[in-house]
Motif scaffolding. Structure first.
Motif: not given
Lengths: 194, 194
Positions: A117, A122-123, A187
């Motif tokens: 991630l 996403t992160k 992801p």
């Protein structure tokens, strides 16, 4: 002392979308066997006092490759973010030891997903509060396996092991990286295609 | 004679979504240099009369790994599809020679994308009219690089080249596979994440 953001084993981590059973199949696809676990653990003894020297080589490569250093570059100012680079480097050090420890349980799988991630939009940047590009492009993820493992080889060979054992440590690292980068790709991959 | 479905260079192929400029960057990420092109071309001389023996080894591995042979298994009858396996094998033979030729132009890039689509649900089974599973799961794509390149090594070593040159051919194959599998992943990756 653990590096900032090194959250291996923490109960707050999301569960990996990849199951241990699927990971066992992935290991078979890569011919990853119990012998590889043994040689990864042997490599732990070899590399544990060489971590900074290894990271110097890897960071030298990233730092001299503009499209890779871009992932660590400020969007506002166009300059490499020293604190971000340093934060990632401290976790990278844990990653070397975790790879060499080769304990593939649910906690390990969950932390691989957290790493995934953090490479994805996403992160990315969140752990270090960085203002860098919002994704490490997929097209460079697996390519970097070659420089990482190639430059590890002299370190694996530096403690007097036989050429055959050095090759086995190298092969085990290569397989482990193929498997880990596959997990880190989750992801990036379309739903249902993983 | 070309294998059925071996459409390299045909004007009907879609243009690759990856540009030659992006591919040049990918090569740098993998430390792929002109020397690798030289050693891939050297490997062409070495493998060109060993193609069937190489494919026997690779098919032996796939055939003995149930979750890999699943990609070639009839959905209706649950048995391996012999014609599909054989059709892919004939194109696989071309792939070995194309990999060893190492000519990275637009035609090559476009055919890599066609191969990508044929692993993905976009075009899987179509070339051979097969009734098999509708996708090769992403999680096995890169893992298989290890068995493919490891088992190639004895063939690379079988014509009397020095251990150093065999290693260089092997490294060049490994890098080429990392780059090609990355190209083959494009249809699996979310829009904008490649």
């Amino acid at each position: 002392m653990n590096a900032h953001g090194y959250t291996f084993g923490q109960p707050t981590l999301a569960r990996s979308p990849v199951s241990l059973r699927e990971f066992e199949e992935m290991k078979r696809s890569a011919l990853f066997a119990d012998e590889d676990i043994r040689f990864l653990r042997l490599s732990a003894e070899v590399v544990k006092d060489q971590l900074e020297a290894i990271l110097d080589v890897w960071y030298g490569f990233i730092g001299s490759t503009p499209h890779l250093v871009a992932a660590f570059t400020s969007r506002a100012e166009g300059k490499p973010l020293v604190d971000y680079l340093e934060g990632v480097r401290r976790r990278f050090s844990h990653w070397i030891l975790d790879t060499a420890r080769a304990e593939y349980d649910q906690q390990w799988l969950d932390y691989q997903h957290e790493i995934a991630l953090r490479h994805h939009r996403t992160k990315k940047n969140r752990t270090d509060g960085a203002d860098a590009t919002d994704i490490v492009p997929f097209r460079h993820l697996f390519a970097v396996i070659f420089p990482v493992t190639l430059t590890l080889k002299p370190f694996l060979a530096s403690k007097g092991h036989s050429a055959k054992d050095v090759d086995k440590m190298y092969d085990a690292w290569l397989k482990s990286c193929l498997l880990q980068l596959t997990l880190w790709s989750h992801p990036f991959v379309k739903d249902g295609d993983f």
